[in-house]
Structure formats: C-alpha cells, structure tokens
Scaffold this motif. Structure first.
Motif, PDB file in Angstrom:
ATOM      1  N   UNK A  56      16.468   2.344   7.461  1.00  0.00           N
ATOM      2  CA  UNK A  56      15.379   1.881   6.970  1.00  0.00           C
ATOM      3  C   UNK A  56      15.187   0.365   6.644  1.00  0.00           C
ATOM      4  N   UNK A  57      16.107  -0.417   6.203  1.00  0.00           N
ATOM      5  CA  UNK A  57      16.131  -1.720   6.294  1.00  0.00           C
ATOM      6  C   UNK A  57      15.919  -2.250   7.767  1.00  0.00           C
ATOM      7  N   UNK A  58      16.374  -1.668   8.767  1.00  0.00           N
ATOM      8  CA  UNK A  58      16.185  -1.900  10.144  1.00  0.00           C
ATOM      9  C   UNK A  58      14.596  -1.950  10.687  1.00  0.00           C
ATOM     10  N   UNK A  59      14.406  -0.703  10.214  1.00  0.00           N
ATOM     11  CA  UNK A  59      12.856  -0.428  11.035  1.00  0.00           C
ATOM     12  C   UNK A  59      11.743  -1.655  10.288  1.00  0.00           C
ATOM     13  N   UNK A  60      11.976  -1.448   8.700  1.00  0.00           N
ATOM     14  CA  UNK A  60      10.979  -2.431   8.147  1.00  0.00           C
ATOM     15  C   UNK A  60      11.093  -4.009   8.243  1.00  0.00           C
ATOM     16  N   UNK A  61      12.328  -4.157   8.488  1.00  0.00           N
ATOM     17  CA  UNK A  61      12.609  -5.699   9.134  1.00  0.00           C
ATOM     18  C   UNK A  61      11.858  -6.075  10.570  1.00  0.00           C
ATOM     19  N   UNK A  62      12.041  -4.900  11.271  1.00  0.00           N
ATOM     20  CA  UNK A  62      11.284  -5.036  12.764  1.00  0.00           C
ATOM     21  C   UNK A  62      10.025  -4.914  12.642  1.00  0.00           C
TER      22      UNK A  62
END
Length: 223
Positions: A56-62
């Motif tokens: 979830x951190x990855x997709x929001x950061x992207x």
C-alpha cells in the motif's frame, strides 16, 4: 466512520483545515488552512496478507510521484522510504497508513496523505510545495482528483497481483538509491548505500564493509 460501518471502500475524506495532523515517529503534520491537500482514503484490501502491508505504501507513493511529475516532468522527484515524497532534497508529501488485521488479511486500511500544494510561507526549511517549485497556483480539487485516479490505477494493479511491475517502478524512484549517504541506527552513524527494499518493505543498506543491513520502520534514519 469506519468503526460505525458508515463508510464504503474508496471513500475520500478531505479537509481544508487539519488541526491534529499525524506523522511518523510521533511527529505532527502542519498545513496552512486552505492551501494544501490533507485527506484520507478508506480501502478494504482483504486480498493482501499482513506481510504485504508495504504494498500500500508503494502504490500510494507511486501515485503521488506520477502526479508530481505530470505537473512538471523536469521536477527531480523521489520516493523517500518509507512514506515521503521529496523534490530535490525537500519534503513535499507525507503518507501515514493505518491497517486493521483480521484473520491473516488486511480487513481495512485508512491512508492519510498530506501534499504541500499552494503554501509558500511558514514552510519548514526541510519542506517545499508545488507552488514554490513552479511559481503557479493550483486548483486543489483537480490535484486531488488526479491523485485519486492514480491510486485507483495502482490499486487495481495490486488487486490483480501485478506486484512485480509495482516493485520495479518503486525501486526506480527510490531516494538516494545507489548513492553514498549518511545514516544513523541503534549502533551509531555510518555511511551506506541504499540498494533497495525487500518484499515486506524493509530497507536494504550496504555499509562500508559491503554488508547489507536490513531495517524495518523507525530502525534507521537519514542524516
């Protein structure tokens, strides 16, 4: 609203004036009223296991990275592990995700996002905003809509189990990756090189002895 069951997946709660903004390590997130984006998204990613929380951190950061770059492709934007967005060496956005775990799945997730948009005064020396960088004023609702659209895009990828592409994109935009930087952990200060992140989201730093040190949240900080 989540406790009462009166909110649906994908709902966005936004405010013009956040008075008790939270950040990592017990920090606060301060935002000038009416000038920035401060909002939360409610998701129910039951297809994710507890060990996959960092996805979830990855997709929001992207998603945030994509929107920042769409405004000005020449902007030197980066994803700073675990949950910040930087332009050059200044923070422009922060993410705080709170998950509920139930029966070996993530039953619900509240994704809090703060993005500095039009604020130019009283910014910390370590922070910047879209207006400071571009000298343009932005319509907050339009920026918000763009962010939501990109989060949905990556969320659907994640739900389709297309994690390999997500991991590759995240690693490509990682702040200070493959560059000598200065860090501090429980043993003291050291020079190291970020080599990437694990599937679970741990940060891998190669130290001067060429040993890979692995860190979870709050176990290491940039100096």
């Amino acid at each position: 609203m989540a406790v009462q069951g009166s909110i649906y997946e994908g709902a966005v709660v936004s405010t013009e004036n956040q008075t008790k903004g939270k950040g990592q390590r017990g920090n606060t997130w301060l935002s000038a009223p009416g000038e920035n984006l401060t909002f939360s998204i409610y998701l129910k990613p039951k297809f994710l296991k507890p060990t996959q929380q960092f996805e979830l951190n990855r997709i929001v950061s992207l998603a945030l990275f994509d929107v920042i770059k769409s405004i000005d492709n020449d902007m030197k934007a980066f994803i700073k592990w675990p949950n910040d967005l930087y332009v050059k060496n200044l923070k422009i956005a922060g993410i705080l995700i709170e998950n509920n775990i139930n029966y070996q799945q993530i039953s619900q997730s509240i994704i809090g996002i703060g993005l500095n948009v039009n604020q130019t005064e009283k910014l910390p020396s370590t922070a910047t905003s879209l207006k400071v960088i571009t000298e343009k004023t932005f319509a907050l609702n339009e920026v918000l809509s763009s962010i939501i659209s990109r989060i949905e895009h990556y969320y659907l990828m994640l739900r389709s189990n297309d994690v390999r592409v997500i991991h590759q994109l995240y690693e490509q935009q990682l702040y200070k990756k493959d560059k000598v930087s200065f860090f501090e952990d429980s043993k003291g200060k050291f020079n190291g090189i970020i080599r990437g992140t694990s599937t679970e989201g741990n940060l891998h730093i190669e130290d001067e002895a060429e040993y890979i040190r692995k860190y979870q949240f709050k176990e290491v900080r940039f100096l």
